[in-house]
Design an enzyme around this catalytic site. Structure first.
Site: not given
Ligand code: NDP
Length: 310
Positions: A226, A274
């Site tokens: 993001r 995007h």
């Molecule tokens: P998930 O919820 O499956 O994974 C999120 C990951 O981020 C997890 O490993 C989580 O850690 C980690 N995380 C969250 N907060 C923190 C933090 N403060 N410090 C360290 N690690 C953190 O999400 P997805 O993988 O499905 O998607 C990730 C993001 O990708 C979405 O939220 C969206 O914003 C973006 N996205 C973008 C798209 C695009 O077209 N550009 C399309 C789809 C998604 P933990 O494993 O410990 O919970």
């Protein structure tokens, strides 16, 4: 139990297509905004965006099912009662295409694609060795559904991979780190940094000038998570100061990116609008599945923690 569907984005799905992904829900149990009927019947709302004020009109709302991936605009919506649950879509195809996006830009660099194209324009025969990928480290920030796939695919191609998440993770062949203190180390190790984090209170402005200073000199940053993760002003300063060499940005604080935004014209920035994760369709079956689970009082799929924000 009635489901209200509210699709606002014109290039996403129309109501007929929505019905096709909900074959097992009786037609009489599905309403399309703005036809609320008796709002008390509606227990679930499926939408791509939360329309201001709508949740407040639905006194028995229990679940908002986002028809997309990012939930940052919904988790803290003051109009959404704290007891209302929130779920999102996770599509395997999106994880794969985001991995291909990240790999594409890294391979472009590793294989000297731009170098050879420019040389060809001059009919210049000049050899240059591709990087030895076994010595090129890829850092993957966010090891969730998408980041985990990205990390595994880089690993399959022979890159050493170091990953970073909030809580401990285990992915075969990946050096998994977690917690704030480890981020500096991950950045210091990584030649290529893939940013696949959600937008939350903790991740906002994660990359400011201090953070860019922690990156390995000459590194490349790819942000597909993001726009809020990055201070765009500090990024320009960091690129101009040589703290990193290149940034590939698929997401921005304000989308679409304004025509006069300096990122468009910066020689060390690649802008894409995007598009890195596109084909969400494969994940849409969760809408019907969560309707059934809500009816039966079963745990939901892809439920978002409104506390942690993802
Ligand atoms: P998930 O919820 O499956 O994974 C999120 C990951 O981020 C997890 O490993 C989580 O850690 C980690 N995380 C969250 N907060 C923190 C933090 N403060 N410090 C360290 N690690 C953190 O999400 P997805 O993988 O499905 O998607 C990730 C993001 O990708 C979405 O939220 C969206 O914003 C973006 N996205 C973008 C798209 C695009 O077209 N550009 C399309 C789809 C998604 P933990 O494993 O410990 O919970």
């Amino acid at each position: 139990m009635t489901l209200l569907v509210d699709i606002q984005a014109q290039n996403w799905m129309n109501n007929q297509q929505v019905l096709e992904i909900l074959p097992d829900i009786p037609r009489g149990k599905i309403r399309f905004y703005p036809e609320l009927g008796n709002p008390s019947d509606i227990l679930m709302l499926a939408c791509d965006r939360l329309r201001p004020g709508l949740a407040g009109e639905l006194p028995n709302l229990q679940l908002v099912q986002k028809m997309g991936a990012g939930v940052e605009t919904m988790v803290n919506d003051p109009g959404l009662h704290p007891d209302v649950r929130l779920a999102r879509i996770k599509a395997e195809e999106v994880a794969l295409e985001m991995a291909r996006f990240c790999i594409g830009y890294v391979l472009n660099d590793v294989q000297n694609v731009t170098f050879f194209r420019l040389n060809q324009e001059q009919c210049r025969w000049q050899q240059k060795s591709p990087a030895n990928v076994r010595k090129v480290k890829v850092g993957v920030l966010g090891l969730g559904q998408i980041g985990g796939t990205v990390a595994r695919m880089f690993r399959t191609l022979g890159f050493p991979v170091v990953g970073w998440s909030r809580t401990p993770k285990q992915i075969e062949g990946v050096d998994c780190r977690h917690g704030d203190a480890e981020l500096e180390k991950v950045l210091g190790l990584s030649d290529y940094v893939m940013c696949i984090l959600p937008s939350t209170r903790e991740t906002g402005n994660l990359f400011d000038l201090d953070r860019f200073r922690q990156m390995k000199p000459g590194a490349m940053l790819v942000n597909v998570g993001r726009g809020s993760l990055i201070s765009e002003r500090d990024l320009v300063v960091a690129l101009d100061s040589g703290y990193l060499d290149h940034a590939v940005l698929d997401v921005f604080r304000n989308e679409p990116l304004a025509q006069d935004d300096p990122l468009w014209r910066h020689g060390k920035v690649t802008v894409t609008p995007h598009v890195s994760g596109w084909h969400l369709e494969g994940g849409l079956s969760v809408v019907q599945e969560n309707y059934v689970r809500l009816t039966r009082g079963q745990p939901l799929l892809n439920q978002v923690s409104r506390k942690s924000g993802y």
